[in-house]
Design an enzyme around this catalytic site. Structure first.
Site, PDB file in Angstrom:
ATOM      1  N   HIS A  21      -8.094  -5.099   0.441  1.00 28.72           N
ATOM      2  CA  HIS A  21      -6.817  -4.390   0.343  1.00 28.72           C
ATOM      3  C   HIS A  21      -5.779  -5.000   1.287  1.00 28.72           C
ATOM      4  O   HIS A  21      -4.588  -4.998   0.993  1.00 28.72           O
ATOM      5  CB  HIS A  21      -7.045  -2.914   0.676  1.00 28.72           C
ATOM      6  CG  HIS A  21      -5.847  -2.045   0.523  1.00 28.72           C
ATOM      7  ND1 HIS A  21      -5.166  -1.902  -0.668  1.00 28.72           N
ATOM      8  CD2 HIS A  21      -5.186  -1.257   1.420  1.00 28.72           C
ATOM      9  CE1 HIS A  21      -4.158  -1.065  -0.515  1.00 28.72           C
ATOM     10  NE2 HIS A  21      -4.137  -0.663   0.746  1.00 28.72           N
ATOM     11  N   ASP A  65      -9.244  -6.241  -3.787  1.00 29.38           N
ATOM     12  CA  ASP A  65      -8.868  -4.917  -3.307  1.00 29.38           C
ATOM     13  C   ASP A  65      -9.860  -3.869  -3.816  1.00 29.38           C
ATOM     14  O   ASP A  65     -10.056  -3.723  -5.020  1.00 29.38           O
ATOM     15  CB  ASP A  65      -7.456  -4.587  -3.790  1.00 29.38           C
ATOM     16  CG  ASP A  65      -6.830  -3.407  -3.066  1.00 29.38           C
ATOM     17  OD1 ASP A  65      -7.573  -2.596  -2.489  1.00 29.38           O
ATOM     18  OD2 ASP A  65      -5.591  -3.302  -3.079  1.00 29.38           O
ATOM     19  N   SER A  89       0.838  -1.195   0.000  1.00 26.19           N
ATOM     20  CA  SER A  89       0.000   0.000   0.000  1.00 26.19           C
ATOM     21  C   SER A  89       0.879   1.254   0.000  1.00 26.19           C
ATOM     22  O   SER A  89       1.614   1.494  -0.952  1.00 26.19           O
ATOM     23  CB  SER A  89      -0.954  -0.039   1.195  1.00 26.19           C
ATOM     24  OG  SER A  89      -1.938   0.952   1.085  1.00 26.19           O
TER      25      SER A  89
END
Length: 425
Positions: free
Chosen positions: A404, A371, A211
């Site tokens: 995610h 995600d 991320s």
């Protein structure tokens, strides 16, 4: 473990970096999910890659260290004095200084990527399944470094060192608040490069992260093309932040700004905006998970069987109570202004075609099939863009219901691919 406790562990893992693997699912479900093969196109192949076999061992106890700079000038041209960031290392740097790997942390993370500080710690760092002796990132072979970013949100965590809005401004003797200079993720990378220079690192085998960490990894390759040989870009946006995620990041910090105690950022010493911070962390958690996770962990169950949600406005569903409890606990170590600054730092990520063209590193994109923040499409389009500009890269799809967070909670499913990637010339 009850469903509430399992879900709470998963929530706490993300926002407090506790490595409680696969908390929202049973052991059988986790074992049943097999890793997928590397892809050059968005649709997965039916062939399954087998995880690498290792004789893994735990890391020695980890020591948190602090790197300091007397002065740093931001990308925007503003000076910050007395810069301090925490870091930790695993393994040993070789004599030529070229066996190093940098692991960058995500939005609400810290530099505690692996290992434990003491034997009694409840859980190791968030990527412990990946980093250590005999693991995919083998610390018998590689020297691994991870560092806290500037404006790290976890300013009240004693194991975090960061310079940001909660820091003391040397010019006034008071916390900066919202007078702290705007910083981007690129600024953190530039500070971390000076840390690596001090440590004697002459080349990175790889820069990697999940991320927000994947953003930093890509910035490493763009800023220092001759220094970085590979990038592992896990659950990342590609080469820039989409307008949709710019909006998400604004929403993530909005509850802090709406808390009456925020006082335009001038709250230090007068009571922190804890309600806004907790609400912000709750929003982050919901939007980084997936509906399959929520269904499996909570269903339609009430928080208390004796208090049906339809009987009174104060009666909650199980998912509401769990998210609230986790966010309240997490808010105790988080700083409201730092959440606002971290959101801005991520919003500013944008590499031009010229910068992308200048990247010499090979790139491994590892998106998650579920995600909702950085969907597969972004990694696929970034890979195509990179190849069109002359770059070398590949894509490996993480399959699973983790949303995610699949790239944080279940990174072990990509361990074999990561190991092959960093070991292949």
């Amino acid at each position: 473990m009850t469903p509430v406790r399992r879900a709470y562990c998963a929530l706490t893992f993300f926002i407090a970096l506790s490595a409680l693997s696969g908390a929202a699912f049973s052991t059988q479900q986790l074992q049943a999910r097999q890793p997928q093969p590397p892809l050059s196109q968005p649709s997965p192949s039916p062939q399954q890659a087998q995880p690498a076999q290792h004789s893994a061992a735990p890391l020695p106890l980890v020591t948190k260290q602090v790197f300091t700079l007397a002065s740093y000038t931001t990308v925007g041209g503003q000076e910050i004095r007395n810069v301090r960031v925490g870091y930790e290392t695993y393994g040993k740097l070789n004599d030529t200084g070229d066996n190093a790997i940098f692991v960058a942390h995500f939005y609400s993370g810290t530099s505690h990527a692996a290992g434990k500080y003491k034997d009694s710690d409840a859980a190791p760092g968030y990527w412990d399944s990946l980093i250590g002796p005999g693991k995919a990132i083998d610390t018998d072979k590689y020297f691994v470094i991870s560092a806290d970013t500037l404006v790290n949100i976890n300013t009240k965590d004693p194991m975090v060192t960061t310079t940001g809005p909660a820091s003391i401004n040397p010019a006034t003797g008071k916390p900066y608040g919202m007078s702290f200079p705007v910083v981007s993720m690129r600024d953190s990378v530039r500070v971390h490069k000076q840390l690596l220079d001090k440590l004697g690192v002459r080349q990175l085998v790889a820069a990697m992260g999940a991320s927000g960490g994947s953003i930093q990894a890509m910035e490493w390759a763009a800023l220092y093309p001759d220094f970085v040989k590979r990038v592992v870009h896990v659950i990342g946006p590609g080469f820039d932040i989409s307008p949709y995620v710019i909006g998400l990041l604004d929403v993530w910090s909005l509850p802090v700004r709406l808390d009456p105690k925020w006082r335009q950022g001038d709250y230090y010493g007068s009571g922190d905006p804890d309600d806004g911070v907790a609400a912000a962390l709750k929003v982050v958690t919901v939007q980084t998970r997936h509906w399959d996770w929520a269904q499996a962990a909570f269903g339609y169950a009430p928080a208390d069987a004796a208090k049906p949600p339809g009987a009174a406005m104060g009666n909650q569903f199980k998912i509401e109570a769990t998210l609230e409890a986790g966010a309240r606990a997490r808010a105790k170590v988080a700083d409201g202004n730092s959440i606002i600054y971290m959101s801005k730092a991520n919003q500013l990520y944008h590499l031009s075609d010229e910068e992308v063209k200048g990247i010499k590193a090979k790139i491994l994109f590892i998106p998650s099939s579920t995600d909702l923040v950085f969907p597969l499409k972004l990694s696929s389009e970034a890979l195509q863009r990179f190849k069109k500009l002359g770059g070398r890269g590949t894509l490996y799809l993480l399959q699973g219901p983790g949303g995610h967070l699949e790239g944080v909670l279940n990174i072990d499913k990509a361990a074999g691919m990561i190991e092959r990637f960093i070991n292949t010339p």
